[in-house]
Design a protein around this motif. Structure first.
Motif, short mmCIF file in Angstrom:
data_model
loop_
_atom_site.label_atom_id
_atom_site.label_comp_id
_atom_site.label_asym_id
_atom_site.label_seq_id
_atom_site.Cartn_x
_atom_site.Cartn_y
_atom_site.Cartn_z
N GLY A 1 44.81 -27.54 57.86
CA GLY A 1 45.70 -26.51 57.35
C GLY A 1 45.00 -25.18 57.08
O GLY A 1 45.56 -24.30 56.43
N LEU A 2 43.79 -25.03 57.57
CA LEU A 2 43.05 -23.79 57.31
C LEU A 2 43.47 -22.67 58.25
O LEU A 2 43.27 -21.50 57.96
CB LEU A 2 41.54 -24.03 57.46
N VAL A 3 44.02 -23.04 59.38
CA VAL A 3 44.49 -22.06 60.36
C VAL A 3 45.92 -22.43 60.73
O VAL A 3 46.18 -23.56 61.15
CB VAL A 3 43.59 -22.06 61.63
N ARG A 4 46.87 -21.49 60.49
CA ARG A 4 48.28 -21.79 60.75
C ARG A 4 48.98 -20.74 61.58
O ARG A 4 50.01 -21.02 62.19
CB ARG A 4 49.02 -21.91 59.41
N ASP B 1 47.32 -14.55 62.61
CA ASP B 1 46.35 -13.81 61.78
C ASP B 1 45.18 -14.70 61.35
O ASP B 1 44.05 -14.23 61.21
CB ASP B 1 47.04 -13.26 60.52
N ASP B 2 45.48 -15.97 61.12
CA ASP B 2 44.41 -16.90 60.75
C ASP B 2 43.42 -17.08 61.91
O ASP B 2 42.22 -17.21 61.69
CB ASP B 2 44.97 -18.29 60.40
N VAL B 3 43.97 -17.08 63.13
CA VAL B 3 43.10 -17.22 64.31
C VAL B 3 42.17 -16.01 64.40
O VAL B 3 40.96 -16.14 64.63
CB VAL B 3 43.94 -17.36 65.60
N ALA B 4 42.75 -14.82 64.16
CA ALA B 4 41.94 -13.60 64.19
C ALA B 4 40.86 -13.65 63.11
O ALA B 4 39.70 -13.24 63.34
CB ALA B 4 42.83 -12.37 64.00
N ALA B 5 41.22 -14.17 61.94
CA ALA B 5 40.25 -14.26 60.85
C ALA B 5 39.13 -15.24 61.19
O ALA B 5 37.96 -14.99 60.91
CB ALA B 5 40.96 -14.68 59.56
N ALA C 1 43.49 -22.83 72.53
CA ALA C 1 43.64 -24.07 71.75
C ALA C 1 44.66 -23.87 70.63
O ALA C 1 45.44 -24.77 70.31
CB ALA C 1 42.30 -24.50 71.18
N ALA C 2 44.68 -22.68 70.03
CA ALA C 2 45.64 -22.42 68.94
C ALA C 2 47.07 -22.52 69.45
O ALA C 2 47.96 -23.03 68.77
CB ALA C 2 45.38 -21.05 68.32
N VAL C 3 47.31 -22.03 70.67
CA VAL C 3 48.65 -22.13 71.26
C VAL C 3 49.04 -23.59 71.42
O VAL C 3 50.14 -24.02 71.06
CB VAL C 3 48.70 -21.41 72.63
N ARG C 4 48.11 -24.39 71.93
CA ARG C 4 48.45 -25.79 72.20
C ARG C 4 48.58 -26.61 70.93
O ARG C 4 49.40 -27.51 70.84
CB ARG C 4 47.37 -26.41 73.09
N LEU C 5 47.76 -26.30 69.92
CA LEU C 5 47.74 -27.13 68.71
C LEU C 5 48.86 -26.77 67.75
O LEU C 5 49.38 -27.63 67.05
CB LEU C 5 46.39 -26.96 67.99
N LEU C 6 49.20 -25.48 67.66
CA LEU C 6 50.13 -25.03 66.64
C LEU C 6 51.47 -24.60 67.22
O LEU C 6 52.39 -24.25 66.47
CB LEU C 6 49.52 -23.84 65.87
N GLY C 7 51.59 -24.59 68.53
CA GLY C 7 52.84 -24.13 69.12
C GLY C 7 53.07 -22.65 68.88
O GLY C 7 54.20 -22.19 68.84
N LEU C 8 52.00 -21.89 68.69
CA LEU C 8 52.15 -20.45 68.45
C LEU C 8 52.59 -19.75 69.74
O LEU C 8 52.43 -20.27 70.84
CB LEU C 8 50.82 -19.86 67.97
N ASP C 9 53.15 -18.56 69.54
CA ASP C 9 53.60 -17.76 70.67
C ASP C 9 52.40 -17.33 71.51
O ASP C 9 51.52 -16.62 71.02
CB ASP C 9 54.33 -16.53 70.11
N PRO C 10 52.36 -17.74 72.77
CA PRO C 10 51.19 -17.36 73.59
C PRO C 10 51.04 -15.84 73.74
O PRO C 10 49.92 -15.35 73.91
CB PRO C 10 51.47 -18.02 74.95
N THR D 1 24.95 -17.85 61.42
CA THR D 1 26.02 -18.83 61.60
C THR D 1 26.95 -18.77 60.40
O THR D 1 26.71 -18.01 59.45
CB THR D 1 25.49 -20.26 61.80
N THR D 2 28.03 -19.54 60.46
CA THR D 2 28.96 -19.67 59.35
C THR D 2 29.02 -21.15 59.00
O THR D 2 29.34 -21.97 59.87
CB THR D 2 30.36 -19.18 59.78
N PRO D 3 28.72 -21.51 57.78
CA PRO D 3 28.57 -22.93 57.44
C PRO D 3 29.83 -23.78 57.64
O PRO D 3 29.75 -24.89 58.17
CB PRO D 3 28.15 -22.91 55.97
N LEU D 4 31.01 -23.28 57.21
CA LEU D 4 32.20 -24.14 57.25
C LEU D 4 32.50 -24.66 58.66
O LEU D 4 32.70 -25.87 58.84
CB LEU D 4 33.41 -23.41 56.66
N PRO D 5 32.53 -23.79 59.68
CA PRO D 5 32.79 -24.33 61.03
C PRO D 5 31.73 -25.33 61.49
O PRO D 5 32.04 -26.24 62.27
CB PRO D 5 32.77 -23.07 61.91
N GLU D 6 30.50 -25.18 61.01
CA GLU D 6 29.47 -26.15 61.38
C GLU D 6 29.80 -27.52 60.77
O GLU D 6 29.71 -28.56 61.44
CB GLU D 6 28.09 -25.69 60.88
#
Lengths: 247, 219
Positions: free
Chosen positions: A32-35, A38-42, A176-185, A226-231
């Motif tokens: 639920g961290l990316v919905r 804008d979350d994808v951009a972040a 991947a965001a389009v496929r996983l969340l059904g977002l508007d391509p 690097t960014t720790p959380l994605p790791e």
């Protein structure tokens, strides 16, 4: 005008296995961290200037090590790295560069992902650019090195290699965001376009760092970030059941 | 002139014969629930004593098919590998076969098998394998999925090297005319074989013999 064959390297339809990777976003989506777009951009704002910078700089360095500055990459690669007589060319000593990328990729799960994708891209490069200086890369090199070699073989520059690395990271995450969340391509196409513009300076920085490191023959000069959380999420993803993407 | 999809012949000359001395790779595709995994299990049970066999599965979002095959102990567990396809099972068997090629090559290096079965994720009637990944392909359809499917054709039904019409035992229960299915299949398949079977309830000698014949080509 970029070298024509570079368009092929920018095309997600080039069969290099990228469609099965999400750039790490699946693990974030599941929690639920990316919905939303804008979350994808972040997410990209965190990842591109850090892990993306490292990958792009390594690709730029690999390209710079072979940089031919001419129209015939095969001839110039052969000039710089003498022919062995059996038609193959020698190449740079890749081991320090391989080790430098490993050292800058904190978790084993992502080192493995990089090598999986490097192996896949090597297969594609051998088919599309038989003259590419892949000798010495081994069977499972980091993807960034193969991308840099491919860029040189296609007639591109270190800046092209860095730009391609960032473009593919952004593209992998957006698709991947389009496929996983059904977002508007279409919305994600906008995110992709804006991210490439916003992170243009990352490409420049990576190209400079990679070229400098290659010129000095010092892999240690590659940037470190690097960014720790994605790791951490990448480790959890590798252990998870039911994931759709390989990473 | 454009061909109708069901006139496309995937097996016609555009791809090489299996290479001598190399493991024969057979793709098994078809819609969700048609019996692909049951067919793989049945083939492994019959052939494992005479051939060295390995399996790659392409589940859409789990490793369930691979787990099923391991649980059924149709082969040693390490001879069954599952790959993740990023929501795109047909991409992984046709447009970008990278993940499957990696898996096949790893199995070949490790076990030097005679036969590698690549089971696709359940998809639709247009999902076919690239001959860059496999040497021959089997397309499986389900009698209960509608007896008009062979008539509709499509790349899988029309072009596969072997068409398997499965669960024929259900025909009377769902009002499917299996004779008509066989006739329609023959019409669109231009002489290529079709097998009408019930994989879970009866032996499948015709499919086993067909697979044996593919392997023999390279022996």
């Amino acid at each position: 005008m970029p070298a024509p064959e570079l368009w092929l390297l920018a095309d997600s339809r080039l069969p290099t296995g990228g469609h099965a990777h999400s750039g790490g976003i699946e693990s974030a989506v599941r929690r639920g961290l990316v919905r939303a777009p804008d979350d994808v951009a972040a997410w990209l704002s965190g990842r591109v200037p850090t892990a993306g910078l490292v990958t792009a700089a390594a690709a730029a360095a690999a390209c710079a090590l072979l940089d031919s500055r001419g129209d015939d990459p095969s001839a110039l690669v052969a000039r710089e790295f003498p022919s062995r007589g059996d038609g193959t060319t020698t190449g740079p000593d890749w081991e320090p560069w391989d080790a430098a990328i490993s050292a800058r990729t904190p978790v084993a799960a992502l080192r493995e992902v990089s090598r999986q994708q490097g192996r896949a891209m090597l297969r594609t490069v051998r088919a599309a650019w038989p003259h590419a200086a892949v000798t010495g890369l081994g069977t499972r090199p980091h993807q960034a090195l193969v991308l840099g070699v491919a860029t040189a073989a296609a007639g591109g520059t270190p800046t092209d290699a860095a730009g391609l690395a960032v473009h593919h990271l952004v593209g992998q995450v957006c698709s991947a965001a389009v496929r996983l969340l059904g977002l508007d391509p279409l919305a994600l196409a906008g995110v992709h376009a804006r991210a490439l513009t916003a992170h243009g300076p990352v490409v420049g920085k990576a190209a400079d760092a990679g070229t400098t490191a290659a010129g000095a023959a010092e892999a240690d000069l590659l940037p470190t970030a690097t960014t720790p959380l994605p790791e951490v999420l990448a480790v959890l993803h590798a252990r998870s059941e039911g994931a759709l993407f390989a990473s | 002139m454009l061909h109708r999809l069901d006139e496309l012949d995937l097996s016609g000359g555009a791809h090489d014969h299996p290479k001598p001395g190399r493991a024969v790779r057979i793709g098994i595709g078809g819609p969700v629930g048609c019996g692909k995994t049951a067919l793989v299990a049945a083939l492994c049970r019959v052939l494992r004593d005479e051939l060295s066999v390995a399996v790659v599965t392409n589940d859409i979002y789990t490793t369930e098919d691979a787990d099923f095959l391991r649980r059924e102990a149709v082969l040693d567990a390490e001879r069954i590998v599952a790959v993740r396809t990023g929501c795109c099972p047909h991409t992984a068997i046709r447009d970008d076969v990278t993940a499957n090629l990696d898996a096949v090559e790893d199995l070949v290096e490790r076990f030097d098998p005679d036969l590698v079965l690549v089971e696709s994720g359940g998809d639709n009637l247009t999902a076919t394998f690239s001959y860059g990944l496999i040497d021959r392909q089997i397309f499986v359809i389900d009698t209960a999925g509608g007896d008009d499917v062979p008539r509709k054709g499509g790349p899988g039904v029309a072009g596969a090297d072997l068409l398997v019409i499965n669960k024929v035992d259900l025909g009377p229960l769902v009002g499917a005319d299996t004779d008509r299915m066989a006739a329609d299949a023959a019409r669109v398949r231009d002489g290529k074989p079709t097998a009408l079977v019930s994989v879970r309830t009866a032996p499948i000698p015709e499919i086993v013999d067909w697979v044996r014949a593919q392997v023999r080509v390279t022996a």
